[in-house]
Write an enzyme that holds these catalytic residues in place. Structure first.
Site, PDB file in Angstrom:
ATOM      1  N   ASP A   1       3.674   9.454  -0.819  1.00 47.71           N
ATOM      2  CA  ASP A   1       2.484   8.698  -0.426  1.00 47.71           C
ATOM      3  C   ASP A   1       2.239   7.601  -1.456  1.00 47.71           C
ATOM      4  OD1 ASP A   1       0.199   8.154   1.083  1.00 47.71           O
ATOM      5  OD2 ASP A   1      -0.348  10.281   1.212  1.00 47.71           O
TER       6      ASP A   1
ATOM      7  N   HIS B   1       0.822  -1.222   0.000  1.00 43.85           N
ATOM      8  CA  HIS B   1       0.000   0.000   0.000  1.00 43.85           C
ATOM      9  C   HIS B   1       0.856   1.271   0.000  1.00 43.85           C
ATOM     10  CE1 HIS B   1      -4.071  -1.778   0.752  1.00 43.85           C
ATOM     11  NE2 HIS B   1      -3.302  -2.815   1.058  1.00 43.85           N
TER      12      HIS B   1
HETATM   13  P1  ADQ Z   1      -2.922   6.180   4.807  1.00 41.46           P
HETATM   14  O1  ADQ Z   1      -1.495   6.601   4.942  1.00 41.46           O
HETATM   15  O2  ADQ Z   1      -3.665   6.005   6.054  1.00 41.46           O
HETATM   16  O3  ADQ Z   1      -3.040   4.849   3.916  1.00 41.46           O
HETATM   17  P2  ADQ Z   1      -4.804   7.632   2.940  1.00 41.46           P
HETATM   18  O4  ADQ Z   1      -4.733   6.897   1.661  1.00 41.46           O
HETATM   19  O5  ADQ Z   1      -4.873   9.108   2.735  1.00 41.46           O
HETATM   20  O6  ADQ Z   1      -3.582   7.375   3.907  1.00 41.46           O
HETATM   21  O7  ADQ Z   1      -6.096   7.163   3.717  1.00 41.46           O
HETATM   22  C1  ADQ Z   1      -6.502   7.780   4.883  1.00 41.46           C
HETATM   23  C2  ADQ Z   1      -7.971   7.463   5.165  1.00 41.46           C
HETATM   24  O8  ADQ Z   1      -8.261   7.906   6.483  1.00 41.46           O
HETATM   25  C3  ADQ Z   1      -8.904   8.186   4.208  1.00 41.46           C
HETATM   26  O9  ADQ Z   1      -9.970   7.340   3.870  1.00 41.46           O
HETATM   27  C4  ADQ Z   1      -9.405   9.379   5.052  1.00 41.46           C
HETATM   28  O10 ADQ Z   1     -10.727   9.779   4.781  1.00 41.46           O
HETATM   29  C5  ADQ Z   1      -9.335   8.830   6.466  1.00 41.46           C
HETATM   30  N1  ADQ Z   1      -9.051   9.939   7.388  1.00 41.46           N
HETATM   31  C6  ADQ Z   1      -7.961  10.707   7.425  1.00 41.46           C
HETATM   32  N2  ADQ Z   1      -8.097  11.668   8.384  1.00 41.46           N
HETATM   33  C7  ADQ Z   1      -9.303  11.488   8.938  1.00 41.46           C
HETATM   34  C8  ADQ Z   1     -10.041  12.160   9.979  1.00 41.46           C
HETATM   35  N3  ADQ Z   1      -9.582  13.204  10.631  1.00 41.46           N
HETATM   36  N4  ADQ Z   1     -11.263  11.688  10.304  1.00 41.46           N
HETATM   37  C9  ADQ Z   1     -11.762  10.623   9.644  1.00 41.46           C
HETATM   38  N5  ADQ Z   1     -11.128   9.967   8.666  1.00 41.46           N
HETATM   39  C10 ADQ Z   1      -9.916  10.389   8.308  1.00 41.46           C
HETATM   40  C11 ADQ Z   1      -2.108   3.930   3.311  1.00 41.46           C
HETATM   41  C12 ADQ Z   1      -1.070   4.548   2.372  1.00 41.46           C
HETATM   42  C13 ADQ Z   1      -1.767   5.372   1.309  1.00 41.46           C
HETATM   43  C14 ADQ Z   1      -2.778   4.515   0.542  1.00 41.46           C
HETATM   44  C15 ADQ Z   1      -3.687   3.764   1.517  1.00 41.46           C
HETATM   45  C16 ADQ Z   1      -4.566   2.738   0.796  1.00 41.46           C
HETATM   46  O11 ADQ Z   1      -0.142   5.351   3.104  1.00 41.46           O
HETATM   47  O12 ADQ Z   1      -0.826   5.932   0.389  1.00 41.46           O
HETATM   48  O13 ADQ Z   1      -3.557   5.353  -0.295  1.00 41.46           O
HETATM   49  O14 ADQ Z   1      -2.934   3.062   2.497  1.00 41.46           O
HETATM   50  O15 ADQ Z   1      -3.799   1.861   0.043  1.00 41.46           O
END
Ligand code: ADQ
Length: 471
Positions: A376, A158
């Site tokens: 990311d 991921h």
């Molecule tokens: P993450 O590093 O966790 O995931 P991301 O892909 O942005 O990053 O996903 C974060 C999730 O958490 C999103 O669905 C977002 O809506 C939710 N979120 C963030 N802040 C929030 C808040 N304050 N309240 C509620 N929800 C919140 C890892 C990798 C990424 C990759 C994903 C999936 O680092 O690059 O996209 O896995 O493969």
């Protein structure tokens, strides 16, 4: 075809009423498990003092079995907080400076992967297909093969795969590379990650692409590779979201109380939104500095724009994450203190997780989505922001070129998060953009996201894993 066995560090178990945890990945993988019937194995999230964490707990929900193992506090410390989150995470995000390698944590990482293999082995039947997720479990296939497993095993990373010079800074990079050769299919978020991985094998002199005469032109998203005496497939599968469901939720949430409250307090000002886990890879301090620069460069904008930064704490057991909290608070406080007015606070910083529906409504209310990670794998926030927009009056996505999402979202305004001046100009441009241009840019991205949603991601991965048996 046999059952699907999914393995991940944490398992999103439905609650007492059978409701799934929010988030696309859990929903899509559950759908695939339901179709084929299957099992999801991983850590329960519970740490116990005892060195022996006790038996695997089985929970049945319809055709899906959840097999959960506790971990000892030592395991959590060494495998999870240690090697996974203080070596692999920083290194794969190109932060060699933050990687804290220790033999003790490395041993803990391999020990837990062996323990997972021991516990998983008796649950597997000969026809089952196994899908392992993410950097916590890289050695798992090799451990399963050592125990005689012949089943097809796929892996999906991921997070980004780093360039060779970065990976080779890790003392046991060769072991990590070797472990991956035990999979039948390795999935990456983008072609850059896949390229970096193959380059590592080539630079190390242990592997190469297999020339396929049927493929006259080389496809950047797919390759057969030989390494360490095994042949396997690598391919890119950019993860998606539940696009339509998220769009519908945002349209509904627009009239919800938290969104109305936010709009009342904005009193007609433009909203710029940032949403991230509090993590150094997300570039939050750099984003605040860029916003300050934007206000510096555009004095007429003073009092007319608010940045809402929502960033709940994560991994607080790791010191670098605790430090981030202080840094972000200090930076936001500095900008508010020096640039704010009695009737206007430039930055609102919310250190909390918020319900998904409110989040969707806030994205929709924001004129600009500011998604500026330093690195990311994909970044789902960028995709959620796009899906949440009002088609008649969409906002603009300002996106770091170092997010995997930048390889897919052609309508975004790209920026370099290390260059605060450039990001500041991107914010200014996004705020001034004409309605026609906003609509055109949004349409391209939304069409892409509707076609490439989380279900497509899940299905195409499993089809590719299935196809490896004929290779
Ligand atoms: P993450 O590093 O966790 O995931 P991301 O892909 O942005 O990053 O996903 C974060 C999730 O958490 C999103 O669905 C977002 O809506 C939710 N979120 C963030 N802040 C929030 C808040 N304050 N309240 C509620 N929800 C919140 C890892 C990798 C990424 C990759 C994903 C999936 O680092 O690059 O996209 O896995 O493969």
């Amino acid at each position: 075809m046999g059952r699907l066995i999914v393995v991940s560090n944490r398992v999103p178990v439905p609650d007492k009423d059978g409701k799934l945890p929010a988030g696309g990945l859990a929903v899509a993988v559950h759908a695939a498990l339901k179709d084929k019937g299957g099992l999801w194995f991983g850590w329960s999230g519970k740490a116990v003092e005892d060195e022996d964490p006790g038996a695997v707990e089985h929970r049945e929900h319809g055709p899906i079995t959840y097999a959960l193992t506790d971990l000892s506090t030592r395991d959590v410390d060494e495998y999870y907080s240690g090697f996974a989150n203080r070596v692999l995470w920083p290194l794969f995000h190109c932060r060699i400076d933050l990687a804290e390698y220790s033999r003790r944590d490395k041993d803990g990482y391999f020990r837990v992967n062996r323990m997972f293999a021991d516990r998983l082995m008796p649950l597997i039947e000969p026809d089952d297909v196994i899908w392992i997720h993410d950097y916590h479990l890289i050695p798992l296939a090799e451990e399963l093969r050592r125990r005689g497993m012949k089943n097809r095993i796929g892996f999906f990373l991921h997070i980004p795969w780093p360039p060779a010079d970065i990976l080779f800074a890790m003392p046991i990079y060769d072991q990590i590379l070797r472990c991956l050769a035990s999979y039948d299919l390795i999935g990456f978020q983008t072609d850059h990650d896949m390229d970096n991985f193959i380059s590592c094998l080539i630079r190390e002199g242990v592997g190469k692409r297999v020339r396929d005469p049927a493929q006259l032109e080389q496809d950047p998203t797919e390759a057969r590779v030989t390494a360490y005496g095994r042949e396997f497939s690598t391919r890119t599968f950019g993860i998606g979201i539940e696009t339509q469901e998220f769009a519908d939720m945002a349209a509904r949430a627009n009239t919800s109380e938290p969104v109305r409250e936010m709009e009342r307090s904005l009193a007609g000002r433009d909203l710029v939104i940032g949403v991230d886990r509090l993590d150094y890879s997300k570039g939050i301090p750099e984003r605040i500095t860029a916003f300050e620069r934007f206000l510096d460069l555009n004095p007429d904008r003073s009092g007319t724009v608010t940045l809402l930064q929502i960033a709940p704490s994560s991994r607080s057991e790791v010191p670098e994450y605790r430090d981030m909290q202080t840094t972000v608070e200090a930076l936001a406080g500095h900008v508010n203190g020096t640039m704010g007015r009695i009737d206007w606070t430039p930055i609102r910083y919310v250190n909390q997780s918020i319900p998904r529906e409110s989040l969707a409504g806030l994205y929709r209310a924001a004129r600009v989505g500011l998604v500026t990670p330093l690195r990311d794998g994909m970044n789902l926030v960028a995709k959620e922001y796009v899906a949440a927009q009002d088609p008649d009056d969409p906002g603009v996505l300002v996106l770091s070129r170092f997010a995997g999402a930048a390889r897919e979202l052609q309508g975004a305004v790209l920026c370099n998060p290390h260059d605060s001046e450039q990001t500041a100009r991107a914010i200014a441009w996004a705020l001034e953009m004409t309605l026609d241009e906003r609509r055109a840019r949004w349409r391209v991205m939304m069409d892409y996201l509707l076609e490439n949603n989380i279900e497509t991601w899940c299905k195409s991965y499993l089809a590719a894993l299935d196809a490896t048996k004929t290779k």
